[in-house]
Design a protein around this motif. Structure first.
Motif, PDB file in Angstrom:
ATOM      1  N   LYS A 109       0.833  -1.430   0.014  1.00 19.54           N
ATOM      2  CA  LYS A 109      -0.162   0.056  -0.018  1.00 19.54           C
ATOM      3  C   LYS A 109       0.772   1.228  -0.046  1.00 19.54           C
ATOM      4  CE  LYS A 109      -3.859  -2.233   2.562  1.00 19.54           C
ATOM      5  NZ  LYS A 109      -4.314  -2.368   3.861  1.00 19.54           N
ATOM      6  N   THR A 113       0.451   3.929  -2.952  1.00 18.78           N
ATOM      7  CA  THR A 113      -0.285   4.935  -2.536  1.00 18.78           C
ATOM      8  C   THR A 113       0.277   5.940  -1.804  1.00 18.78           C
ATOM      9  OG1 THR A 113      -1.293   4.329  -0.366  1.00 18.78           O
ATOM     10  CG2 THR A 113      -2.083   3.371  -2.597  1.00 18.78           C
ATOM     11  N   ALA A 118      -3.758   2.658   3.351  1.00 19.02           N
ATOM     12  CA  ALA A 118      -4.869   3.126   2.268  1.00 19.02           C
ATOM     13  C   ALA A 118      -5.775   1.946   2.051  1.00 19.02           C
ATOM     14  CB  ALA A 118      -3.989   3.200   0.948  1.00 19.02           C
ATOM     15  N   GLN A 122      -8.331   3.172  -3.003  1.00 20.49           N
ATOM     16  CA  GLN A 122      -7.127   4.037  -3.136  1.00 20.49           C
ATOM     17  C   GLN A 122      -6.150   3.236  -4.038  1.00 20.49           C
ATOM     18  OE1 GLN A 122      -6.335   5.766   0.630  1.00 20.49           O
ATOM     19  NE2 GLN A 122      -4.437   6.941  -0.500  1.00 20.49           N
TER      20      GLN A 122
END
Lengths: 183, 183
Positions: A109, A113, A118, A122
Motif C-alpha cells: 500500500k 499510494t 490506504a 485507493q
C-alpha cells in the motif's frame, strides 16, 4: 524486469504481471484470478491453485514472483487458506528457480499510494493510474496482485543496493561486522 | 489399508507409514523425518518438503494420506510454517489422486492413548506398543506421524459408515433430511 504478483487465496487468488524498471512508466502484461470452488476438498483446491499458477508462469515467464506475506492475527479460517495458497505459489516459483519475494500488505500500500493504511479503492485507483488502465482491475484481488508486482519493481533497486552493501561490508570486514551486530 | 501419516513442519516434517485394518494388529512399514535447513529461503524449503514427500509416496504407495489439521491459535511463526508444509503434503497426495484426511492433534491423541490431552511421551509409548517396536520412534515428529496413520486406520470404518448412512438418508429422503437440518 518482469514480475508476477500473487495475492494468495483459496477462493480467489489474484495474479498480475507487470514489466518495467523503477523510475520509468510500467506496463501491465496480464491480470486475472485463479478461483477454486469453496465446496471442493482442500487437496483438490491446492492442486487447482498449482495448475493456475503454473499456467501463468508458463505463459508470462516472469523473472521474479512477489507474494503477499501472510500474518496470522486475522480470521483463523481465512488465514490458513491464505497461508496454504501462498505456499503453493512459492513452491511453483522456487521449483523453477524463480526468486520469490514477500511483501507485507502495508509495504504494498505504501509503495503504490504513499500510505501503508490506504484502502482497497485507493490501491485500485493508483494501480489504474500507474499502469495507465481504462478502469480499476476487478476483483480487488487482481488489483492487489498488480500492486504487489509494482511494489516489487520499485523496492528491488533499494533492496539490491542494501544486499550489495551488506555483502561488501561482510567481505571486507567480517570481524567488525559481527562485533557490530552483537554490540 | 496402507496410510502415510504426516506431522507437518518446515524444520522437521514427520512421516510414517502404517498398514492394517481396525481390530487387527498393525504393522509399521516405515518412519522418518523430512528436514529442511532453517536458514534456507522459504521457497526452497517448500521444494525440499515436496521432494521428501514425493519420495515417501513413490517408495511406499499409500492408499490414504493423513495430515495433522493445523490451528492458528499457537505461535504465529510456527503455525505459518506448519500450514505451508501441510499444504505441500496435501498437494502431493491430491495430485496423485490419493485421498487426504485431516485429523486434529486431540483426535490423534485420543485414538492412540484414550485421552485427547495425552503428552508426547504417552503418545510415543502407545505407538511403540501398538506397532510392536523395540523403542519409541525419535524424534517426536516421527512418532506423531505414525500416530496419525494409526488414528486414520481406526477412525476410517466409523467415518465410512457415517458417510454411507448420510448418503443413504440423503438419497432416500432428501426433503425430510433438509427439513431436519433446519429445524
Amino acid at each position: 524486469m518482469r514480475v508476477l504478483g500473487v495475492d494468495p487465496g483459496l477462493t480467489r487468488c489474484g495474479v498480475g504481471v507487470v514489466e518495467g524498471v523503477a523510475g520509468r512508466p510500467l506496463t501491465m502484461i496480464g491480470v486475472g484470478v485463479v478461483r477454486t470452488p469453496a465446496d471442493a476438498e482442500l487437496g483438490h483446491r491446492l492442486v487447482a491453485v498449482e495448475q493456475g499458477i503454473e499456467q501463468w508462469l508458463d505463459e508470462h515467464r516472469p523473472e521474479f514472483v512477489a507474494v503477499e506475506r501472510v500474518f496470522s492475527q486475522h480470521n483463523v479460517r481465512t488465514v490458513m487458506g491464505t497461508a496454504q495458497a501462498s505456499a503453493v505459489a512459492m513452491l511453483c516459483a522456487a521449483r523453477r528457480g524463480i526468486p520469490v519475494a514477500l511483501h507485507t500488505p502495508s509495504e504494498v500500500k505504501a509503495a503504490v499510494t504513499g500510505s501503508g493504511r490506504a484502502d482497497k479503492a485507493q490501491v485500485g485507483a493508483m494501480v489504474t493510474r500507474l499502469l495507465r488502465l481504462g478502469a480499476p482491475p476487478k476483483p480487488a484481488d487482481a488489483a492487489d496482485a498488480l500492486a504487489l508486482a509494482i511494489c516489487h519493481i520499485w523496492r528491488a533497486p533499494a533492496q539490491n543496493r542494501l544486499q550489495q552493501a551488506v555483502a561488501l561490508h561482510t567481505a571486507t570486514a567480517p570481524t567488525r561486522a559481527s562485533k557490530g551486530r552483537t554490540a
